[in-house]
Design a protein around this motif. Structure first.
Motif, PDB file in Angstrom:
ATOM      1  N   ASP A   1      60.049  59.751  53.541  1.00 16.35           N
ATOM      2  CA  ASP A   1      60.939  60.749  52.943  1.00 16.35           C
ATOM      3  C   ASP A   1      60.215  61.554  51.870  1.00 16.35           C
ATOM      4  O   ASP A   1      60.372  62.779  51.783  1.00 16.35           O
ATOM      5  CB  ASP A   1      62.166  60.064  52.339  1.00 16.35           C
ATOM      6  N   ARG A   2      59.415  60.879  51.053  1.00 11.31           N
ATOM      7  CA  ARG A   2      58.691  61.575  49.988  1.00 11.31           C
ATOM      8  C   ARG A   2      57.607  62.495  50.569  1.00 11.31           C
ATOM      9  O   ARG A   2      57.393  63.596  50.076  1.00 11.31           O
ATOM     10  CB  ARG A   2      58.081  60.558  49.021  1.00 11.31           C
ATOM     11  N   LEU A   3      56.956  62.044  51.625  1.00 10.00           N
ATOM     12  CA  LEU A   3      55.932  62.883  52.263  1.00 10.00           C
ATOM     13  C   LEU A   3      56.555  64.124  52.886  1.00 10.00           C
ATOM     14  O   LEU A   3      55.970  65.209  52.843  1.00 10.00           O
ATOM     15  CB  LEU A   3      55.185  62.075  53.330  1.00 10.00           C
ATOM     16  N   ARG A   4      57.723  63.973  53.469  1.00 10.10           N
ATOM     17  CA  ARG A   4      58.394  65.122  54.078  1.00 10.10           C
ATOM     18  C   ARG A   4      58.779  66.160  53.033  1.00 10.10           C
ATOM     19  O   ARG A   4      58.959  67.338  53.350  1.00 10.10           O
ATOM     20  CB  ARG A   4      59.626  64.658  54.852  1.00 10.10           C
ATOM     21  N   GLY A   5      58.921  65.728  51.788  1.00  8.12           N
ATOM     22  CA  GLY A   5      59.272  66.655  50.716  1.00  8.12           C
ATOM     23  C   GLY A   5      58.084  67.243  49.991  1.00  8.12           C
ATOM     24  O   GLY A   5      58.247  67.967  48.994  1.00  8.12           O
ATOM     25  N   ALA A   6      56.881  66.975  50.484  1.00  9.74           N
ATOM     26  CA  ALA A   6      55.674  67.407  49.766  1.00  9.74           C
ATOM     27  C   ALA A   6      55.187  68.795  50.171  1.00  9.74           C
ATOM     28  O   ALA A   6      54.143  69.254  49.690  1.00  9.74           O
ATOM     29  CB  ALA A   6      54.553  66.395  49.981  1.00  9.74           C
ATOM     30  N   ASP A   7      55.904  69.482  51.074  1.00  3.65           N
ATOM     31  CA  ASP A   7      55.602  70.878  51.428  1.00  3.65           C
ATOM     32  C   ASP A   7      54.165  71.106  51.887  1.00  3.65           C
ATOM     33  O   ASP A   7      53.515  72.078  51.485  1.00  3.65           O
ATOM     34  CB  ASP A   7      55.899  71.799  50.238  1.00  3.65           C
ATOM     35  N   ASP A   8      53.664  70.221  52.709  1.00  7.40           N
ATOM     36  CA  ASP A   8      52.317  70.374  53.291  1.00  7.40           C
ATOM     37  C   ASP A   8      51.196  70.408  52.263  1.00  7.40           C
ATOM     38  O   ASP A   8      50.096  70.862  52.556  1.00  7.40           O
ATOM     39  CB  ASP A   8      52.239  71.630  54.163  1.00  7.40           C
ATOM     40  N   ASP A   9      51.455  69.937  51.042  1.00  9.15           N
ATOM     41  CA  ASP A   9      50.401  69.818  50.035  1.00  9.15           C
ATOM     42  C   ASP A   9      49.643  68.527  50.313  1.00  9.15           C
ATOM     43  O   ASP A   9      50.073  67.440  49.937  1.00  9.15           O
ATOM     44  CB  ASP A   9      51.025  69.789  48.636  1.00  9.15           C
ATOM     45  N   VAL A  10      48.492  68.648  51.028  1.00  8.63           N
ATOM     46  CA  VAL A  10      47.793  67.461  51.495  1.00  8.63           C
ATOM     47  C   VAL A  10      47.284  66.599  50.336  1.00  8.63           C
ATOM     48  O   VAL A  10      47.243  65.373  50.428  1.00  8.63           O
ATOM     49  CB  VAL A  10      46.654  67.837  52.464  1.00  8.63           C
ATOM     50  N   ASP A  11      46.914  67.226  49.222  1.00  8.58           N
ATOM     51  CA  ASP A  11      46.446  66.440  48.077  1.00  8.58           C
ATOM     52  C   ASP A  11      47.580  65.629  47.461  1.00  8.58           C
ATOM     53  O   ASP A  11      47.391  64.476  47.064  1.00  8.58           O
ATOM     54  CB  ASP A  11      45.812  67.354  47.031  1.00  8.58           C
ATOM     55  N   ALA A  12      48.779  66.238  47.382  1.00  9.93           N
ATOM     56  CA  ALA A  12      49.938  65.514  46.852  1.00  9.93           C
ATOM     57  C   ALA A  12      50.317  64.363  47.783  1.00  9.93           C
ATOM     58  O   ALA A  12      50.660  63.264  47.337  1.00  9.93           O
ATOM     59  CB  ALA A  12      51.117  66.469  46.668  1.00  9.93           C
ATOM     60  N   MET A  13      50.270  64.627  49.095  1.00 12.00           N
ATOM     61  CA  MET A  13      50.553  63.570  50.065  1.00 12.00           C
ATOM     62  C   MET A  13      49.555  62.428  49.943  1.00 12.00           C
ATOM     63  O   MET A  13      49.923  61.246  49.988  1.00 12.00           O
ATOM     64  CB  MET A  13      50.516  64.139  51.488  1.00 12.00           C
ATOM     65  N   ALA A  14      48.291  62.774  49.800  1.00 12.08           N
ATOM     66  CA  ALA A  14      47.261  61.750  49.673  1.00 12.08           C
ATOM     67  C   ALA A  14      47.496  60.905  48.435  1.00 12.08           C
ATOM     68  O   ALA A  14      47.410  59.665  48.481  1.00 12.08           O
ATOM     69  CB  ALA A  14      45.883  62.402  49.620  1.00 12.08           C
ATOM     70  N   ALA A  15      47.818  61.544  47.321  1.00 17.58           N
ATOM     71  CA  ALA A  15      48.059  60.793  46.082  1.00 17.58           C
ATOM     72  C   ALA A  15      49.220  59.815  46.252  1.00 17.58           C
ATOM     73  O   ALA A  15      49.165  58.669  45.790  1.00 17.58           O
ATOM     74  CB  ALA A  15      48.334  61.771  44.938  1.00 17.58           C
ATOM     75  N   LEU A  16      50.282  60.266  46.938  1.00 13.25           N
ATOM     76  CA  LEU A  16      51.425  59.387  47.205  1.00 13.25           C
ATOM     77  C   LEU A  16      51.011  58.176  48.037  1.00 13.25           C
ATOM     78  O   LEU A  16      51.347  57.030  47.712  1.00 13.25           O
ATOM     79  CB  LEU A  16      52.511  60.161  47.963  1.00 13.25           C
ATOM     80  N   CYS A  17      50.277  58.442  49.107  1.00 13.54           N
ATOM     81  CA  CYS A  17      49.886  57.358  50.013  1.00 13.54           C
ATOM     82  C   CYS A  17      48.957  56.366  49.333  1.00 13.54           C
ATOM     83  O   CYS A  17      49.136  55.143  49.440  1.00 13.54           O
ATOM     84  CB  CYS A  17      49.210  57.924  51.263  1.00 13.54           C
ATOM     85  N   TRP A  18      47.962  56.877  48.633  1.00 17.36           N
ATOM     86  CA  TRP A  18      47.010  55.950  48.002  1.00 17.36           C
ATOM     87  C   TRP A  18      47.702  55.099  46.942  1.00 17.36           C
ATOM     88  O   TRP A  18      47.392  53.912  46.781  1.00 17.36           O
ATOM     89  CB  TRP A  18      45.840  56.714  47.391  1.00 17.36           C
ATOM     90  N   ALA A  19      48.658  55.680  46.212  1.00 17.74           N
ATOM     91  CA  ALA A  19      49.374  54.914  45.194  1.00 17.74           C
ATOM     92  C   ALA A  19      50.209  53.806  45.828  1.00 17.74           C
ATOM     93  O   ALA A  19      50.172  52.648  45.394  1.00 17.74           O
ATOM     94  CB  ALA A  19      50.255  55.838  44.360  1.00 17.74           C
ATOM     95  N   GLU A  20      50.970  54.148  46.890  1.00 18.49           N
ATOM     96  CA  GLU A  20      51.862  53.162  47.507  1.00 18.49           C
ATOM     97  C   GLU A  20      51.086  52.113  48.298  1.00 18.49           C
ATOM     98  O   GLU A  20      51.343  50.914  48.185  1.00 18.49           O
ATOM     99  CB  GLU A  20      52.874  53.867  48.411  1.00 18.49           C
TER     100      GLU A  20
END
Length: 313
Positions: A156-175
């Motif tokens: 759900d959080r990735l779907r809300g990241a608006d294709d910002d790959v760096d923001a998505m990466a930060a989310l994934c690495w943290a979780e």
């Protein structure tokens, strides 16, 4: 860690993303495919390979992916089917854990898709799944259904990241970083020995690995099945084909010459092995690689920021 540069591969161009040196936007000339790669942070490189954002804008699209390490894939938009080597066809769940593949795997899309994926190394497999990797070889599972809400919430959080790959990466690495537990020293030593053996430029011999690890062939088969998804002989064939395919497609080497150097019986054997593990013949790799084949090879441009095993697979 990384540096801006441009790679070209048979019409595919990798352009450095302005937001940082480890994000690469890749434009392919074959089909409406877009792919961005991001390297993991240093403390997670022993567990995960590259993170990538893959999108196809066409209503219908089909291609094949080479034999690979396991992949965790979040379907941000759209979906499709995997067609495994033995004829089994499986729809993609929203949070898809694709096990290690021992042959090229076809996929078919019936609508546009956006996928955020992460390559998983053996130590990462232990952290995210924990089971015998060979039981999920050339298969997939719904990781959210098996492991709970963490993955649904992350989707759900990735779907809300608006294709910002760096923001998505930060989310994934943290979780995902919270799930990592270092294996025992003996397991680290085994994984390092197997990785080094698979990266041997020749045709890896099981006897060499047995001598290095002081394990019997039967013990090695049990352990590599558990952590890599296949016994040593099949792993050696897989990574030999992957190495050769990169040298053909990226380095422009003659496949006929490689056939002799890499220990194949003859050209027919070489062609069969490349076709089995890559999904294309050596000639196709050299002259008309598919969009996905071209773009997958660009993982190598991340250099030392991803594990050698992931750069080749």
């Amino acid at each position: 860690m990384g540096s801006h540069h441009i790679d070209t591969i048979g019409g595919a161009i990798a352009l450095p993303d302005e937001r940082g040196p480890l994000s690469y936007t890749v434009a392919a000339t074959q089909g409406p495919v877009r792919l961005s790669y991001v390297a993991p942070p240093a403390h997670l490189r022993a567990y995960f390979g590259s993170l990538y954002l893959f999108s196809v804008s066409a209503d219908r699209f089909a291609d094949a992916t080479r034999a690979d390490v396991p992949q965790l894939r979040f379907m941000l938009e759209g979906g499709g089917d995997y067609h495994f080597q033995d004829g089994v066809v499986t729809a993609t769940p929203d949070v898809c854990l694709l096990g290690p593949t021992t042959a090229a795997t076809r996929f078919q899309l019936d609508r546009p898709v956006r996928v955020l994926g992460i390559s998983i190394l053996p130590a990462g497999w232990m952290a995210l799944h924990g089971g015998d990797a060979s039981l999920l070889a050339d298969r997939l599972c719904d990781l959210a259904a098996e492991k709970g809400d963490l993955y649904r919430l992350l989707l759900d959080r990735l779907r809300g990241a608006d294709d910002d790959v760096d923001a998505m990466a930060a989310l994934c690495w943290a979780e995902l970083g919270r799930l990592v537990r270092p294996p025992r020293p003996a397991i680290w030593e085994l994984l390092a020995a197997v990785d080094a053996w698979l990266m041997d430029e020749g045709s890896p011999r099981i006897e060499t690995l047995a001598e290095t690890t002081d394990l019997s062939p039967r013990q090695l088969a049990r352990l590599t099945n558990k952590y890599y998804g296949a016994p040593p002989k099949l792993l050696a064939r897989k990574y030999r084909a992957l190495r050769c395919s990169a040298r053909i497609a990226l380095d422009g080497e003659s496949w006929q010459q490689l056939c002799e150097e890499a220990g194949f019986y003859d050209q027919s054997h070489f062609i069969r092995e490349i076709k089995h593990f890559i999904g294309l013949t050596p000639h196709q790799l050299q002259t008309e690689p598919s969009a996905v084949a071209q773009l997958t090879l660009l993982r190598r441009s991340l250099g030392g920021d991803v594990a050698v095993l992931n750069r080749l697979s």
